[in-house]
Design an enzyme around this catalytic site. Structure first.
Site, short mmCIF file in Angstrom:
data_model
loop_
_atom_site.label_atom_id
_atom_site.label_comp_id
_atom_site.label_asym_id
_atom_site.label_seq_id
_atom_site.Cartn_x
_atom_site.Cartn_y
_atom_site.Cartn_z
N ALA A 157 0.87 -1.17 0.00
CA ALA A 157 0.00 0.00 0.00
C ALA A 157 0.91 1.22 0.00
O ALA A 157 2.06 1.15 0.42
CB ALA A 157 -0.89 -0.03 1.24
N GLY A 176 0.64 -4.90 0.98
CA GLY A 176 -0.57 -4.93 0.17
C GLY A 176 -0.35 -5.55 -1.21
O GLY A 176 -1.29 -6.06 -1.82
N GLU A 234 -0.75 -9.10 -0.66
CA GLU A 234 -2.18 -9.33 -0.37
C GLU A 234 -3.03 -9.24 -1.64
O GLU A 234 -3.97 -10.01 -1.81
CB GLU A 234 -2.64 -8.32 0.68
CG GLU A 234 -1.97 -8.55 2.02
CD GLU A 234 -2.27 -7.45 3.02
OE1 GLU A 234 -1.77 -6.32 2.84
OE2 GLU A 234 -3.02 -7.71 3.98
N GLU A 289 4.79 -5.20 7.10
CA GLU A 289 4.09 -4.11 7.80
C GLU A 289 4.57 -3.94 9.24
O GLU A 289 4.57 -2.83 9.77
CB GLU A 289 2.57 -4.38 7.80
CG GLU A 289 1.91 -4.21 6.45
CD GLU A 289 1.85 -5.49 5.64
OE1 GLU A 289 2.65 -6.42 5.90
OE2 GLU A 289 1.01 -5.56 4.73
N1 CO8 Z 1 4.63 3.15 -0.67
C1 CO8 Z 1 5.04 4.32 -1.20
N2 CO8 Z 1 6.18 4.44 -1.88
C2 CO8 Z 1 6.96 3.33 -2.01
C3 CO8 Z 1 6.58 2.09 -1.49
C4 CO8 Z 1 5.34 2.02 -0.78
N3 CO8 Z 1 4.90 0.88 -0.27
N4 CO8 Z 1 7.55 1.20 -1.78
C5 CO8 Z 1 8.48 1.85 -2.49
N5 CO8 Z 1 8.13 3.14 -2.63
C6 CO8 Z 1 8.87 4.21 -3.32
C7 CO8 Z 1 10.08 4.64 -2.52
O1 CO8 Z 1 9.72 5.57 -1.52
C8 CO8 Z 1 10.93 5.24 -3.60
O2 CO8 Z 1 10.44 6.53 -3.89
P1 CO8 Z 1 11.45 7.78 -4.05
O3 CO8 Z 1 12.27 7.44 -5.26
O4 CO8 Z 1 10.54 8.94 -4.25
O5 CO8 Z 1 12.26 7.81 -2.81
C9 CO8 Z 1 10.64 4.35 -4.81
O6 CO8 Z 1 9.40 3.70 -4.53
C10 CO8 Z 1 11.71 3.29 -5.03
O7 CO8 Z 1 11.86 2.56 -3.81
P2 CO8 Z 1 13.29 2.32 -3.11
O8 CO8 Z 1 14.23 3.43 -3.44
O9 CO8 Z 1 13.03 2.04 -1.67
O10 CO8 Z 1 13.74 1.00 -3.89
P3 CO8 Z 1 14.74 -0.14 -3.36
O11 CO8 Z 1 14.99 -1.00 -4.55
O12 CO8 Z 1 15.87 0.46 -2.64
O13 CO8 Z 1 13.89 -0.97 -2.27
C11 CO8 Z 1 11.93 -2.10 -1.42
C12 CO8 Z 1 12.77 -1.71 -2.67
C13 CO8 Z 1 12.69 -3.07 -0.55
C14 CO8 Z 1 10.66 -2.76 -1.95
C15 CO8 Z 1 11.58 -0.82 -0.60
O14 CO8 Z 1 11.04 0.16 -1.49
C16 CO8 Z 1 10.57 -1.03 0.50
O15 CO8 Z 1 10.90 -1.58 1.53
N6 CO8 Z 1 9.31 -0.58 0.28
C17 CO8 Z 1 8.26 -0.65 1.29
C18 CO8 Z 1 7.73 -2.06 1.44
C19 CO8 Z 1 6.67 -2.09 2.50
O16 CO8 Z 1 6.88 -1.80 3.66
N7 CO8 Z 1 5.44 -2.46 2.10
C20 CO8 Z 1 4.30 -2.53 3.00
C21 CO8 Z 1 3.52 -1.26 2.93
S1 CO8 Z 1 2.23 -1.19 4.13
C22 CO8 Z 1 0.97 -2.10 3.50
O17 CO8 Z 1 1.04 -2.59 2.41
C23 CO8 Z 1 -0.23 -2.25 4.38
C24 CO8 Z 1 -1.42 -2.76 3.58
C25 CO8 Z 1 -2.66 -2.75 4.40
C26 CO8 Z 1 -3.34 -1.44 4.45
C27 CO8 Z 1 -4.75 -1.60 4.90
C28 CO8 Z 1 -5.37 -0.31 5.36
C29 CO8 Z 1 -6.79 -0.51 5.88
#
Ligand code: CO8
Length: 257
Positions: free
Chosen positions: A65, A108, A111, A131
């Site tokens: 998400a 997400g 999911e 998460e």
């Molecule tokens: N949300 C927003 N932006 C994201 C996300 C995300 N989930 N993942 C990556 N991005 C963005 C980064 O911020 C970055 O943006 P910018 O260039 O502007 O800084 C761009 O995408 C590229 O990402 P990275 O530079 O981090 O790329 P890497 O190759 O270094 O790393 C990873 C890749 C490991 C995937 C890393 O991006 C990461 O850890 N991302 C987050 C993963 C995460 O925590 N996901 C869970 C999110 S929470 C969720 O899904 C909850 C769902 C349930 C909600 C229900 C509500 C009711």
């Protein structure tokens, strides 16, 4: 129809949705959710479409998400907006959906893939529910679907530590149906979808509905439901055609739509 966060096309009898927010690794924001539902509405209304494939990029199916969209929400806001309630509509589609996953399927993203009927994974795929590292837990069905697919021990370990699972472990654990080389992912998923789309559409949809009862009902009730639907299939012309074609040693021509 012009979409901003996804690409949508029809290939033969297969509807294809490609998540397309490359700069955010296909993070699932509200606009993307709305567009996915619009595309699915159109595919479900189109009798020519027999199966749907959802895919992402080489690097990410979806990295979760959209954290930036969620970060500052308060409890009353997220509750009142029923944040992400639209994902229930994605999960409850009646036509079969295949997730073709390469790269990250996290939070997400994992999911969303599990909401599809099955996952075909590239050997580059990485699944995870990270998460816990953000101070939350899976909120789009992950605690339930992951546990049913891979069992309590692995689901607990993944959700409590946030560790990722590679494609080989995901296949071993029952999270994915099949792993293919990354270069073949889309073709394999489309081929599988075409096979499904070549079957009788109502029979496919009834089968999907019935298999899903395995998760939603106790065994005895599920078996009763299966028998009822099985009986009902004999009211379709496609059942007559399918069985007649076998007896006559020819390919069936399914027409029920
Ligand atoms: N949300 C927003 N932006 C994201 C996300 C995300 N989930 N993942 C990556 N991005 C963005 C980064 O911020 C970055 O943006 P910018 O260039 O502007 O800084 C761009 O995408 C590229 O990402 P990275 O530079 O981090 O790329 P890497 O190759 O270094 O790393 C990873 C890749 C490991 C995937 C890393 O991006 C990461 O850890 N991302 C987050 C993963 C995460 O925590 N996901 C869970 C999110 S929470 C969720 O899904 C909850 C769902 C349930 C909600 C229900 C509500 C009711």
């Amino acid at each position: 129809m012009a979409y901003e966060t996804i690409l949508v096309e029809t290939r033969g009898k297969v509807g294809l949705i490609t998540l397309n927010r490359p700069k955010a690794l296909n993070a699932l924001n509200s606009a993307l959710l709305d567009e996915v539902n619009q595309a699915l509405d159109a595919f479900e209304a189109d009798n020519g479409v027999g199966c749907i494939v959802v895919t992402g990029s080489e690097k990410a199916f979806a990295a979760g998400a959209d954290i930036k969209e969620m970060a500052s929400l308060t409890y009353p806001q997220i509750y009142l907006d029923n944040q992400f309630g639209g994902w229930d509509r994605v999960a409850n589609r009646r036509k079969p959906m295949i997730a073709a996953v390469a790269g990250f399927a996290l939070g997400g993203g994992c999911e969303f893939a599990m909401m599809c009927d099955f996952i075909i994974a590239a050997d580059t795929a990485k699944f995870g529910q990270p998460e816990i590292k953000l101070g939350v837990m899976p909120g789009m069905g992950g605690t339930q679907r992951l546990t049913r697919l891979i069992g309590k021990a692995k689901a607990m370990e993944m959700c409590l530590t946030g560790r990722m699972m590679d494609a080989a472990e995901a296949e071993r654990s029952g999270l994915v149906a099949r792993v293919v080389p990354a270069a073949d992912l889309l073709n394999e998923a489309l081929k599988t979808a075409e096979t499904i789309a070549s079957m009788s559409l109502p029979i496919v949809m009834m089968t999907k509905e019935t298999i899903n009862r395995a998760d939603e009902m106790f065994l005895a009730e599920g078996i009763r439901f299966e028998r009822r639907v099985f009986h009902a299939m004999f009211a379709t012309a496609d059942q007559k055609e399918g069985m007649a074609a076998f007896v006559e040693k020819r390919a069936p021509e399914f027409k029920d739509r």
